[in-house]
Design an enzyme around this catalytic site. Structure first.
Site, PDB file in Angstrom:
ATOM      1  N   ASP A   1     -27.900  19.937 -23.904  1.00 18.46           N
ATOM      2  CA  ASP A   1     -28.487  20.991 -23.059  1.00 18.46           C
ATOM      3  C   ASP A   1     -29.495  21.807 -23.867  1.00 18.46           C
ATOM      4  OD1 ASP A   1     -27.318  20.573 -20.620  1.00 18.46           O
ATOM      5  OD2 ASP A   1     -25.573  21.838 -21.036  1.00 18.46           O
TER       6      ASP A   1
ATOM      7  N   LYS B   1     -16.742  21.049 -20.966  1.00 21.10           N
ATOM      8  CA  LYS B   1     -17.586  21.082 -22.166  1.00 21.10           C
ATOM      9  C   LYS B   1     -16.853  21.663 -23.385  1.00 21.10           C
ATOM     10  CE  LYS B   1     -21.944  21.231 -19.638  1.00 21.10           C
ATOM     11  NZ  LYS B   1     -23.264  21.814 -19.500  1.00 21.10           N
TER      12      LYS B   1
ATOM     13  N   HIS C   1       0.838  -1.205   0.000  1.00 20.46           N
ATOM     14  CA  HIS C   1       0.000   0.000   0.000  1.00 20.46           C
ATOM     15  C   HIS C   1       0.861   1.238   0.000  1.00 20.46           C
ATOM     16  CE1 HIS C   1      -2.175  -3.294   1.856  1.00 20.46           C
ATOM     17  NE2 HIS C   1      -3.274  -2.745   1.391  1.00 20.46           N
TER      18      HIS C   1
HETATM   19  P1  NAP Z   1     -22.658  31.247 -16.312  1.00 18.83           P
HETATM   20  O1  NAP Z   1     -22.018  30.920 -17.610  1.00 18.83           O
HETATM   21  O2  NAP Z   1     -21.789  31.609 -15.160  1.00 18.83           O
HETATM   22  O3  NAP Z   1     -23.648  32.502 -16.589  1.00 18.83           O
HETATM   23  C1  NAP Z   1     -24.345  33.118 -15.539  1.00 18.83           C
HETATM   24  C2  NAP Z   1     -25.234  34.211 -16.083  1.00 18.83           C
HETATM   25  O4  NAP Z   1     -25.998  34.706 -15.012  1.00 18.83           O
HETATM   26  C3  NAP Z   1     -24.449  35.392 -16.648  1.00 18.83           C
HETATM   27  O5  NAP Z   1     -25.139  35.909 -17.751  1.00 18.83           O
HETATM   28  C4  NAP Z   1     -24.455  36.391 -15.491  1.00 18.83           C
HETATM   29  O6  NAP Z   1     -24.432  37.749 -15.898  1.00 18.83           O
HETATM   30  C5  NAP Z   1     -25.805  36.116 -14.866  1.00 18.83           C
HETATM   31  N1  NAP Z   1     -25.814  36.467 -13.456  1.00 18.83           N
HETATM   32  C6  NAP Z   1     -25.077  35.900 -12.470  1.00 18.83           C
HETATM   33  N2  NAP Z   1     -25.371  36.488 -11.303  1.00 18.83           N
HETATM   34  C7  NAP Z   1     -26.294  37.452 -11.545  1.00 18.83           C
HETATM   35  C8  NAP Z   1     -26.965  38.396 -10.732  1.00 18.83           C
HETATM   36  N3  NAP Z   1     -26.742  38.461  -9.424  1.00 18.83           N
HETATM   37  N4  NAP Z   1     -27.859  39.225 -11.326  1.00 18.83           N
HETATM   38  C9  NAP Z   1     -28.092  39.163 -12.639  1.00 18.83           C
HETATM   39  N5  NAP Z   1     -27.461  38.299 -13.470  1.00 18.83           N
HETATM   40  C10 NAP Z   1     -26.582  37.445 -12.918  1.00 18.83           C
HETATM   41  O7  NAP Z   1     -23.587  30.087 -15.810  1.00 18.83           O
HETATM   42  P2  NAP Z   1     -24.375  28.986 -16.708  1.00 18.83           P
HETATM   43  O8  NAP Z   1     -23.509  27.811 -16.942  1.00 18.83           O
HETATM   44  O9  NAP Z   1     -24.972  29.698 -17.881  1.00 18.83           O
HETATM   45  O10 NAP Z   1     -25.513  28.520 -15.704  1.00 18.83           O
HETATM   46  C11 NAP Z   1     -26.548  29.392 -15.306  1.00 18.83           C
HETATM   47  C12 NAP Z   1     -27.623  28.610 -14.575  1.00 18.83           C
HETATM   48  O11 NAP Z   1     -28.270  27.726 -15.469  1.00 18.83           O
HETATM   49  C13 NAP Z   1     -27.066  27.703 -13.488  1.00 18.83           C
HETATM   50  O12 NAP Z   1     -27.066  28.374 -12.266  1.00 18.83           O
HETATM   51  C14 NAP Z   1     -27.985  26.490 -13.476  1.00 18.83           C
HETATM   52  O13 NAP Z   1     -28.897  26.595 -12.415  1.00 18.83           O
HETATM   53  C15 NAP Z   1     -28.725  26.583 -14.784  1.00 18.83           C
HETATM   54  N6  NAP Z   1     -28.499  25.384 -15.616  1.00 18.83           N
HETATM   55  C16 NAP Z   1     -29.473  24.438 -15.584  1.00 18.83           C
HETATM   56  C17 NAP Z   1     -29.338  23.287 -16.358  1.00 18.83           C
HETATM   57  C18 NAP Z   1     -30.419  22.243 -16.311  1.00 18.83           C
HETATM   58  O14 NAP Z   1     -30.217  21.114 -16.823  1.00 18.83           O
HETATM   59  N7  NAP Z   1     -31.575  22.559 -15.774  1.00 18.83           N
HETATM   60  C19 NAP Z   1     -28.211  23.098 -17.175  1.00 18.83           C
HETATM   61  C20 NAP Z   1     -27.223  24.100 -17.190  1.00 18.83           C
HETATM   62  C21 NAP Z   1     -27.411  25.239 -16.410  1.00 18.83           C
HETATM   63  P3  NAP Z   1     -23.056  38.519 -16.263  1.00 18.83           P
HETATM   64  O15 NAP Z   1     -22.805  38.227 -17.697  1.00 18.83           O
HETATM   65  O16 NAP Z   1     -23.355  39.921 -15.965  1.00 18.83           O
HETATM   66  O17 NAP Z   1     -22.004  37.936 -15.353  1.00 18.83           O
END
Ligand code: NAP
Length: 529
Positions: free
Chosen positions: A368, A306, A129
């Site tokens: 997605d 991704k 180990h």
């Molecule tokens: P991401 O690339 O980090 O993008 C986040 C987005 O949210 C950006 O446009 C950001 O704006 C905005 N944002 C963050 N905080 C904010 C605030 N306080 N007020 C206003 N806008 C805000 O994240 P992502 O990968 O796109 O994921 C986003 C969400 O999608 C996740 O939290 C998850 O819950 C959901 N999701 C769900 C699935 C599913 O299968 N259901 C799959 C993928 C993702 P800025 O450009 O100004 O930073």
């Protein structure tokens, strides 16, 4: 046949009968598919306790007295351990585990055990180990283990530094058995080594270790016996089992193994789907190794891989649909047409490395966007065409928004992207709004918005800040409005509660998750070999 071994600590304060009975109960399901073994960890046990434990066990037992210098708890001298091993052999132990170092060091141990074990028919496991990581002299250690002619089973365990250690452990399991004739238990410990345990049966290990319940591990990274037998489909695993998995970092929280293994079961397909903890910088090397050695046939890809997955498929001239190409990230990979690439003996499907085995091609896709479109369309008549001509507000301009905007644009919707950082909304609109169908707007303009559907692609409302919501005003929504929150934890977000109060139709984030997983499952099953 590969047995599942559950460790039971034999020490003061433990109700031994109860502990052994629980372990044997957890191994019930293993009876017909490789069997079960109880490993009695007698590190601190007295001779009496050890004897009682051996008597109490109905299943075969391994007696282990692991010294502190090999990662155990025992402070006994080698002489004391030899005396206990001899008693264990006398009492009918099926296996005793002796450390390679002790075996090499002590003539007394070698002679004492060899003679007693041979007489009683007890098999000797000679083990090594390394808790600090992969030993630099791994190959030599294998040779040293093989040099112990009295051993019936060889065992080598080391702490995984990356998933490549797990792949190496599986490769060694197969190779040593083929070359030496004696079986090897090779284990990469820790989360990154998990598949060296989950796929031990496919690779022909004599046994692998599992726990009776979470928190009762004797070494890092052991799954529970129930997980091995149920979730990871121990019963269907054989040499030619195709392997699928979710690549992510972290990946322990992923629900994909539950979803896909259940889907394989339902479809009567003999694949096994496992979590693959791949470090951020290690995607390509890990996929190559898994393809070469583990018969990897399909992957779900999650954060942060991704983009790397997209690059992997593109660099190998793999197929991708137009929207996935446009999105620039993928979350699904499947290798097709490689039946002739299967190596003799089952595992190790690919020969050509890079793109896969002979005649194989890698196909990439973004499920997605497909899952989100299907979830949204469910609010109308369920067909993606129902999205055509609809005015849809997308809140956010990150990764999820990008996939959804691309999908909506491809289906002929009119999209307004509202984002906190306006420039990112502009960039999305410029990229996907060739016919003026995607436009950008300031976040504040949401108040005046009058779209038919609203899709939240920000993390606002996600646990632990569940009171958050992108809509902090009273919107003019009615029964015809569709509100889709991609956030799926919690299932019923503050935004969806507001939408319900307004009488709007709601779509939960988990619908997107389940639908994107369903698209993946179809891709895996279509590509089955
Ligand atoms: P991401 O690339 O980090 O993008 C986040 C987005 O949210 C950006 O446009 C950001 O704006 C905005 N944002 C963050 N905080 C904010 C605030 N306080 N007020 C206003 N806008 C805000 O994240 P992502 O990968 O796109 O994921 C986003 C969400 O999608 C996740 O939290 C998850 O819950 C959901 N999701 C769900 C699935 C599913 O299968 N259901 C799959 C993928 C993702 P800025 O450009 O100004 O930073």
């Amino acid at each position: 046949m590969t047995a599942i071994a559950i460790p039971v600590f034999v020490k003061s304060g433990v109700d031994l009968e109860d502990a052994i009975a629980s372990a044997e109960e957890a191994l019930e399901g293993a009876r017909a598919i490789g069997g079960g073994i109880i490993e009695l960890r007698c590190d601190t046990a007295s001779s009496k306790q050890m004897g009682e434990a051996i008597d109490a066990a109905r299943l075969p037992v391994i007696v282990t007295i692991r010294p502190k210098w090999e990662g155990g708890q025992s402070e006994k001298s080698d002489e004391q351990r030899l005396a206990l091993w001899e008693e264990a052999i006398e009492a009918g132990a099926d296996y005793i585990d002796v450390e390679l170092v002790a075996w090499e060091k002590s003539k007394k141990i070698r002679e004492g055990i060899e003679e007693a074990a041979e007489k009683a028919g007890t098999r000797v496991i000679v083990s090594n180990h390394s808790f600090e990581g992969r030993p630099k002299d791994l190959e030599q250690r294998i040779q040293r283990l093989r040099a112990v002619k009295a051993a019936g089973v060889l065992k080598l365990a080391w702490k995984a530094g990356t998933i490549l250690d797990a792949v190496e452990a599986l490769r060694l399991t197969r190779e040593v058995k083929r070359e030496d004739g004696r079986p090897l238990v090779a284990l990469a410990m820790g989360e990154e080594g998990l598949i060296s345990r989950l796929l031990a049966k496919k690779f022909g290990a004599p046994f692998t270790f599992a726990t009776v319940a979470a928190g009762k591990e004797s070494a890092p990274g052991q799954p529970t016996a129930a997980e091995l037998l149920g979730l990871y489909r121990w019963g269907v695993q054989k040499a030619e089992t195709p392997v699928y998995g979710v690549a992510g970092w972290p990946v322990g929280h992923s629900k994909s193994p539950q979803y896909h293994n259940a889907g394989f079961e339902k479809a009567g397909f003999g694949g096994v789907y496992v979590p693959l903890a791949i470090r951020p910088e290690g995607f390509e090397a890990a996929v190559e190794a898994l393809r070469q050695e583990v018969d990897l046939r399909g992957l779900s890809v999650t954060i942060p891989h991704k983009e790397a997955a997209f690059g992997y498929v593109r660099a190998r001239g793999g197929e991708m649909d137009a929207v996935s190409r446009q999105v620039g990230v993928i979350n699904t990979m499947v290798w097709r047409g490689g039946a002739e690439g299967q190596a003799e003996g089952g595992a190790g499907g690919s020969e050509g490395g890079a793109g896969g085995g002979k005649g194989e091609k890698v196909v990439g896709m973004n499920s997605d966007y497909a899952g989100a479109l299907d979830a949204l369309a469910g609010a109308w008549d369920g067909r993606r065409e129902s999205v055509r001509g609809k005015r849809v507000a997308v809140l956010g301009a990150g990764g999820a928004a990008r996939a959804i905007v691309a999908g909506l644009a491809a289906c002929g919707a009119t999209v307004v992207v509202y984002n906190r950082t306006r420039s990112k909304a502009d960039a999305l609109a410029a990229e996907f709004g060739a016919e003026g169908k995607v436009v950008a707007a300031d976040w504040e303009q949401l108040r005046e918005s009058c779209c038919e559907a609203y899709v939240n692609c920000t993390p606002l409302g996600m646990a632990p800040q569940v009171e958050g919501s992108p809509i902090d005003f009273d919107p003019s929504w009615g029964p015809e409005t569709v509100v889709f929150d991609t956030v799926y934890n919690p299932p019923q977000t503050t935004l969806l509660k507001l939408a319900e109060r307004k009488g709007a139709k709601t779509v939960r984030g988990e619908e997107m998750f389940v639908r994107q997983a369903a698209v993946q499952l179809r891709a895996f099953l279509d590509g089955r070999v």
